[in-house]
Design a protein around this motif. Structure first.
Motif, PDB file in Angstrom:
ATOM      1  N   ARG A  10       4.068   0.237   1.243  1.00  0.00           N
ATOM      2  CA  ARG A  10       2.855   1.046   1.223  1.00  0.00           C
ATOM      3  C   ARG A  10       1.676   0.316   1.874  1.00  0.00           C
ATOM      4  O   ARG A  10       0.875   0.915   2.581  1.00  0.00           O
ATOM      5  N   GLY A  11       1.571  -0.988   1.654  1.00  0.00           N
ATOM      6  CA  GLY A  11       0.464  -1.753   2.223  1.00  0.00           C
ATOM      7  C   GLY A  11       0.456  -1.719   3.736  1.00  0.00           C
ATOM      8  O   GLY A  11      -0.603  -1.607   4.370  1.00  0.00           O
ATOM      9  N   GLY A  12       1.628  -1.801   4.349  1.00  0.00           N
ATOM     10  CA  GLY A  12       1.722  -1.734   5.805  1.00  0.00           C
ATOM     11  C   GLY A  12       1.319  -0.381   6.339  1.00  0.00           C
ATOM     12  O   GLY A  12       0.656  -0.286   7.383  1.00  0.00           O
ATOM     13  N   VAL A  13       1.699   0.670   5.629  1.00  0.00           N
ATOM     14  CA  VAL A  13       1.339   2.025   6.060  1.00  0.00           C
ATOM     15  C   VAL A  13      -0.174   2.206   5.977  1.00  0.00           C
ATOM     16  O   VAL A  13      -0.800   2.759   6.893  1.00  0.00           O
ATOM     17  N   ILE A  14      -0.782   1.700   4.912  1.00  0.00           N
ATOM     18  CA  ILE A  14      -2.236   1.809   4.766  1.00  0.00           C
ATOM     19  C   ILE A  14      -2.942   1.034   5.875  1.00  0.00           C
ATOM     20  O   ILE A  14      -3.909   1.515   6.478  1.00  0.00           O
ATOM     21  N   LEU A  15      -2.451  -0.164   6.155  1.00  0.00           N
ATOM     22  CA  LEU A  15      -3.029  -0.968   7.234  1.00  0.00           C
ATOM     23  C   LEU A  15      -2.911  -0.251   8.581  1.00  0.00           C
ATOM     24  O   LEU A  15      -3.867  -0.221   9.370  1.00  0.00           O
TER      25      LEU A  15
END
Length: 195
Positions: A10-15
């Motif tokens: 999820r963190g990569g998608v948000i970034l």
């Protein structure tokens, strides 16, 4: 498991969404302030940055189904049937070793960074296969590599419990030609506009 389970951090998608939003804002600002001609000429490096954000953080994933685990990395996709899975590890990233010895690392499931590794408690890795100190912070289900590895291990265990055969071979690796073509085209366009 009748529906495939897709693991994507999820963190990569948000970034990636933040980076793409900044790029779109820059393109809109460029079009409004300098006109569409300027956008067509100078916008390619910004489009390249947005594409790379997508390619690095949204495109990679691990898909787990009843019949196989699929690891989609930047430019290659590996589809490994459960019968060809020999070992599952999470030391540096989710790594699947096939019966022929091929090691497939998942870009979407890297091991935790130093800060997260130092904050991992022993209780978080207590239920992970292994003995004593062989368990690592990357085995914790709260980490990207550990969460994906736990999902793959549970599905593999279910496959073997239901009488699934251990069969060498069957792993298919394909190149992601559209992603490669788009990347090369955008790099060329960005270099041309900067030259």
């Amino acid at each position: 498991m009748s529906q495939p389970v897709v693991f994507r951090p999820r963190g990569g998608v948000i970034l990636a969404i933040c980076a793409i939003a900044v790029c779109v804002t820059a393109l809109v600002f460029m079009a409004v302030s300098d006109g569409l001609g300027s956008l067509a000429r100078w916008g390619w490096p910004i489009v390249l940055v947005a594409w790379l954000a997508y390619l690095l953080y949204v495109h990679p994933r691990v898909t787990v189904t009843d019949g196989f685990v699929e690891v989609r990395n930047l430019v290659r996709t590996h589809r490994v049937p459960w019968g060809d899975v020999d070992e599952v590890d999470s030391r540096y990233a989710l790594t699947i070793t096939t019966r022929s010895g091929a090691r497939i690392r998942a870009w979407a499931a890297p091991a935790p960074g130093a800060r997260q590794a130092l904050s991992t408690r022993r209780e978080e890795v207590a239920g992970v296969p292994g003995e004593g100190d062989s368990r690592r912070p990357s085995d914790s289900e709260s980490s990207l590599s550990g969460g994906a590895a736990a999902l793959v291990r549970r599905t593999l265990e279910t496959y073997r419990r239901q009488g699934g055969a251990d069969l060498e071979g069957g792993t298919a690796t394909t190149w992601n030609i559209p992603a490669l073509v788009v990347t090369v085209a955008l790099v060329a366009a960005a270099l041309f506009s900067l030259a």
